[in-house]
Write an enzyme that holds these catalytic residues in place. Structure first.
Site, PDB file in Angstrom:
ATOM      1  N   ASN A  49       0.858  -1.157  -0.123  1.00  0.00           N
ATOM      2  CA  ASN A  49       0.042   0.042   0.095  1.00  0.00           C
ATOM      3  C   ASN A  49       0.876   1.061   0.095  1.00  0.00           C
ATOM      4  O   ASN A  49       0.488   2.390  -0.631  1.00  0.00           O
ATOM      5  CB  ASN A  49      -0.953   0.023   1.308  1.00  0.00           C
ATOM      6  CG  ASN A  49      -2.046  -1.150   0.966  1.00  0.00           C
ATOM      7  OD1 ASN A  49      -2.281  -1.467   0.378  1.00  0.00           O
ATOM      8  ND2 ASN A  49      -2.739  -0.886   2.319  1.00  0.00           N
ATOM      9  N   ARG A 398     -10.931  -4.285 -13.768  1.00  0.00           N
ATOM     10  CA  ARG A 398      -9.867  -5.380 -13.371  1.00  0.00           C
ATOM     11  C   ARG A 398     -10.384  -6.677 -13.398  1.00  0.00           C
ATOM     12  O   ARG A 398     -11.348  -6.879 -12.981  1.00  0.00           O
ATOM     13  CB  ARG A 398      -9.294  -4.996 -12.133  1.00  0.00           C
ATOM     14  CG  ARG A 398      -8.786  -3.450 -11.575  1.00  0.00           C
ATOM     15  CD  ARG A 398      -8.297  -3.403 -10.471  1.00  0.00           C
ATOM     16  NE  ARG A 398      -7.942  -2.085  -9.697  1.00  0.00           N
ATOM     17  CZ  ARG A 398      -7.275  -1.422 -10.039  1.00  0.00           C
ATOM     18  NH1 ARG A 398      -6.133  -1.698 -10.838  1.00  0.00           N
ATOM     19  NH2 ARG A 398      -7.295  -0.075  -9.678  1.00  0.00           N
ATOM     20  N   ARG A 428      -5.589   2.007 -12.879  1.00  0.00           N
ATOM     21  CA  ARG A 428      -4.309   2.056 -12.584  1.00  0.00           C
ATOM     22  C   ARG A 428      -3.609   0.782 -12.082  1.00  0.00           C
ATOM     23  O   ARG A 428      -4.086   0.024 -11.279  1.00  0.00           O
ATOM     24  CB  ARG A 428      -4.172   2.991 -11.330  1.00  0.00           C
ATOM     25  CG  ARG A 428      -3.034   3.385 -10.541  1.00  0.00           C
ATOM     26  CD  ARG A 428      -2.867   4.489  -9.743  1.00  0.00           C
ATOM     27  NE  ARG A 428      -3.223   5.750 -10.094  1.00  0.00           N
ATOM     28  CZ  ARG A 428      -3.784   6.590  -9.783  1.00  0.00           C
ATOM     29  NH1 ARG A 428      -4.750   6.434  -8.794  1.00  0.00           N
ATOM     30  NH2 ARG A 428      -4.194   7.916 -10.452  1.00  0.00           N
ATOM     31  N   HIS A 458     -15.791   2.678 -14.239  1.00  0.00           N
ATOM     32  CA  HIS A 458     -15.318   1.995 -13.068  1.00  0.00           C
ATOM     33  C   HIS A 458     -16.727   1.130 -12.714  1.00  0.00           C
ATOM     34  O   HIS A 458     -16.751   0.306 -11.777  1.00  0.00           O
ATOM     35  CB  HIS A 458     -15.357   3.016 -11.894  1.00  0.00           C
ATOM     36  CG  HIS A 458     -14.799   2.262 -10.630  1.00  0.00           C
ATOM     37  ND1 HIS A 458     -15.491   2.613  -9.460  1.00  0.00           N
ATOM     38  CD2 HIS A 458     -13.475   1.556 -10.202  1.00  0.00           C
ATOM     39  CE1 HIS A 458     -14.912   1.737  -8.475  1.00  0.00           C
ATOM     40  NE2 HIS A 458     -13.550   1.290  -9.002  1.00  0.00           N
ATOM     41  N   HIS A 615     -14.948  -4.405   0.417  1.00  0.00           N
ATOM     42  CA  HIS A 615     -15.212  -3.495  -0.846  1.00  0.00           C
ATOM     43  C   HIS A 615     -16.686  -3.161  -1.309  1.00  0.00           C
ATOM     44  O   HIS A 615     -16.655  -2.399  -2.306  1.00  0.00           O
ATOM     45  CB  HIS A 615     -14.746  -4.322  -1.959  1.00  0.00           C
ATOM     46  CG  HIS A 615     -14.044  -3.852  -3.081  1.00  0.00           C
ATOM     47  ND1 HIS A 615     -14.751  -3.868  -4.301  1.00  0.00           N
ATOM     48  CD2 HIS A 615     -13.262  -2.756  -3.403  1.00  0.00           C
ATOM     49  CE1 HIS A 615     -14.269  -3.177  -5.151  1.00  0.00           C
ATOM     50  NE2 HIS A 615     -13.239  -2.554  -4.874  1.00  0.00           N
TER      51      HIS A 615
END
Length: 712
Positions: A49, A398, A428, A458, A615
């Site tokens: 991180n 992703r 990213r 997204h 999440h």
């Protein structure tokens, strides 16, 4: 509605809030109740991180300083002030991490037969073995680079581990500097030594020595005829953020590839880590050679790059890990449950179809407790193979390597179906992976698009169009998490499978917005960023404010990854001041101050840090005892509300609303992995009373699903 920016004294700096989140991650590593190898994993997550934080956030602040920007952030700090404050907060955390590794983790691992040794601790047999290993497996791939008038200071790549060595020429008496890069991408960071050589009884399970030490103690072979006087380790972090101007790039994929090449080469150095024993004169050589500022120097007492502790999770010591968790097939999708739902008149082939179940009732999915493979992947797989399916559309942000979803999309195209995949090339640190998938899909006949100019897509959405009885019916999946088989086992996420016509039509129009020149300004049920989400979220909060003002009470519950948006925070403060009860579950950044008397006393914030990464996003509004509940892909940040394409869907089924309310209650009652945010912005971890039962929301959810209790 347009809200004034929140006053700086009522807004927490987002970078410091992120550091606070990473401190909670580190706390999991330091907590002796965490299984030992899980401690190593959390320490690795903390380091990983931190690497990304420097590559993106710190790099951005440094660029602002170099550009002479002095504009203050929402909390009133200039970029330079933020950089200095970041350093002050990080140094003690890094020291805690290193102290834990040296004094606790290594010693505790020894008790379980795992010896992480320094080279100097090896016995003669082990040294002989490791030196032979160096000559056969490491030496051929090393490239020592000298620095002198004929050899300028070499480029040091991003996140590389290196040796700075001082060598002496015995003939001339001249001392020279050389750099050796450690080949950590091709050789394991911890070099395993055969346990038989230890001479210890009982024989160790695992003995290893850091790769950089193996190289360092064999430097004489790299510089024959020279004397190795000193050696020290260092690690470099560079600016790795890719900011592409879509309008200036005729070919976005080509522009991304060029940007990735620049990232691999690396931007400006934003952090230099050196081992604590490195003398200042050597530090100054590195600072001068790489144009590093003194404030970007971090002295580390211990191993550099502890993200490599991830490798310890491969050890066959299951007793030192969390108990394995394998989710279950959602009850409504299991074969026995389907049989109960089906009419006798339905044919056997129709019985096998997931679509027949979705037609009867929306399906709310909760991963990883319910399997991604037997729900979302099964939805795509059946769509790919069903001769009645005409088309499939999906957004990919992703995805995993060897993705079953990618394979299903390719199979669908090969079957002649119309398949469209929006692949977000700007995700990213997944840009390269997504470029490869985009090319692979295109070669297989899938229509691939890259989204809307100036926006990052997204949203997590799938649309399947099926021909049924001479008409077309659409089926949708709208989720909070990526279509990624790997992370679906590690992250908690929600998803909705539905055949509701209004949702289906909204998704048709959303995909038209993403793939064509549609300028959709409204949707029936979905809240879509950047079109309707901000206004919709503000309206929902304002409605609770109105209920409270009229004496009907007001209540908001929300679960998300981050709350950063100043306008939303300002509205929540206003809601608190008129009596709206606000309960927030925020894993990461939270920039509001809760619990301040007369200002935000009706706001409470907790953060859950556990074995699964939280999440999912849930937004619950009491609405005068007629709750409205939404799930979706967006956090409450300016980027999600204004600069990304996001989708949030309402939950319509009453029992599913109740299920999500019970879920929120479980999180709010957690007394083991929950952290309470204090009125000064700090966090305190809840501790169960000695005489009370421990409540860990994630473990309770595992237990409930195993017992077959949740019904959604």
């Amino acid at each position: 509605m347009s809200n004034p920016a929140v006053a700086s004294e009522h807004y927490i700096n987002r970078e410091l809030s992120w550091i606070s989140f990473n401190e909670r991650v580190l706390a999991q590593a330091l907590d002796t109740r965490t299984p030992l190898l899980e401690q190593a994993k959390f320490s690795a997550i903390f380091s990983n991180n931190l690497d990304e934080f420097f590559m993106v956030r710190v790099a951005s602040l440094k660029a602002q300083v170099e550009a002479g920007i002095t504009k203050t952030s929402a909390d009133g700090l200039t970029p330079l002030q933020q950089l200095l404050t970041i350093r002050d907060h990080l140094v003690p955390l890094i020291e805690q991490q290193q102290d834990h590794y040296r004094k606790h983790l290594k010693n505790q691992l020894v008790e379980h037969g795992v010896h992480l040794l320094d080279y100097e601790q090896l016995n003669p047999k082990e040294r002989l073995w490791i030196d032979n290993y160096f000559q056969t497996a490491i030496f051929p791939v090393l490239t020592p680079l000298a620095v002198d008038q004929a050899h300028p200071f070499p480029f040091v790549s991003n996140l590389s581990l290196n040796i700075a060595t001082l060598i002496l020429d015995p003939e001339t008496g001249q001392q020279q500097f050389a750099r050796v890069k450690i080949p950590q991408k091709t050789i394991p960071r911890f070099v395993e030594i055969p346990p038989d050589l230890s001479g210890i009884n009982p024989k160790p399970v695992h003995t290893a020595v850091p790769l950089e030490q193996v190289v360092a103690f064999n430097l004489k072979l790299l510089f024959p005829g020279m004397k190795i006087e000193e050696h020290y380790f260092f690690r470099v972090t560079r600016d790795a953020d890719l900011e592409l101007r879509d309008l200036e790039a005729d070919d976005l994929m080509s522009a991304m590839e060029q940007g990735l090449h620049k990232r691999r080469m690396g931007g400006e150095v934003v952090r230099l880590e050196v081992t604590n024993e490195m003398p200042q004169r050597v530090v100054e050589m590195l600072i001068e050679g790489m144009a590093v500022e003194e404030k970007d120097l971090y002295r580390i007492e211990g191993l550099l790059g502890l993200d490599d502790l991830f490798g310890l999770m491969r050890l066959p010591l299951e007793q030192l890990k969390d108990q394995p968790h394998i989710g279950l097939t959602a009850k409504v999708l299991s074969r026995s449950q389907r049989r109960m739902l089906e009419d006798e008149s339905i044919k056997e082939e129709e019985f096998k179809s997931i679509f027949s179940v979705i037609r009867r009732k929306d399906i709310l999915l909760h991963h990883p407790y319910e399997l991604f493979a037997t729900s979302v992947e099964e939805f795509i797989n059946q769509a790919a193979d069903d001769p009645l399916v005409m088309g499939i559309k999906i957004t990919l942000y992703r995805t995993s390597k060897d993705s079953p979803i990618i394979a299903a999309l390719i199979r669908a195209a090969e079957h002649g179906k119309q398949v469209m995949a929006l692949v977000e090339l700007k995700a990213r640190f997944d840009e390269g992976n997504n470029i490869q998938w985009a090319r692979h899909l295109e070669r297989s006949g899938v229509h691939v698009v890259y989204g809307v100019l100036g926006l990052k897509t997204h949203t997590k959405t799938i649309l399947v169009v099926r021909k049924e009885k001479e008409r077309l019916r659409s089926y949708v999946h709208i989720g909070t998490g990526n279509y990624n088989s790997k992370t679906s086992r590690l992250y908690t996420d929600l998803g909705l499978l539905s055949a509701r016509p209004e949702l289906s039509q909204d998704l048709v129009e959303l995909f038209n917005y993403l793939t064509g020149f549609s300028k959709q300004q409204s949707f029936r049920r979905l809240l879509v960023a950047p079109v309707t989400l901000r206004k919709g979220m503000e309206s929902l909060i304002l409605r609770e404010i109105e209920h409270a003002r009229e004496g009907r009470g007001g209540h908001i519950r929300a679960k998300m990854n981050a709350l950063v948006d100043p306008a939303i925070i300002s509205l929540l403060y206003e809601a608190s001041q008129v009596g709206v009860r606000i309960e927030l579950i925020i894993r990461g950044m939270c920039c509001l101050y809760p619990g301040r008397k007369g200002f935000s006393e009706n706001i409470s914030v907790i953060s859950i840090i556990g074995r699964f990464l939280e999440h999912s996003r849930i937004f619950w509004f009491a609405n005068d005892n007629n709750p409205e509940v939404y799930i979706g892909s967006a956090d409450l940040m300016p980027r999600n509300l204004d600069r990304r394409v996001e989708a949030i869907t309402p939950i319509e089924e009453p029992e599913q609303k109740e299920h999500l309310e019970r879920l929120l209650n479980l999180y709010l009652n957690d007394n083991r992995e929950a952290w309470d945010m204090q009125s000064d912005g700090s966090f305190l971890q809840r501790q169960p009373n000695p005489n009370s039962e421990e409540h860990r929301a994630q473990q309770q959810l595992i237990n409930l699903w195993q017992q077959g209790i949740p019904a959604a």
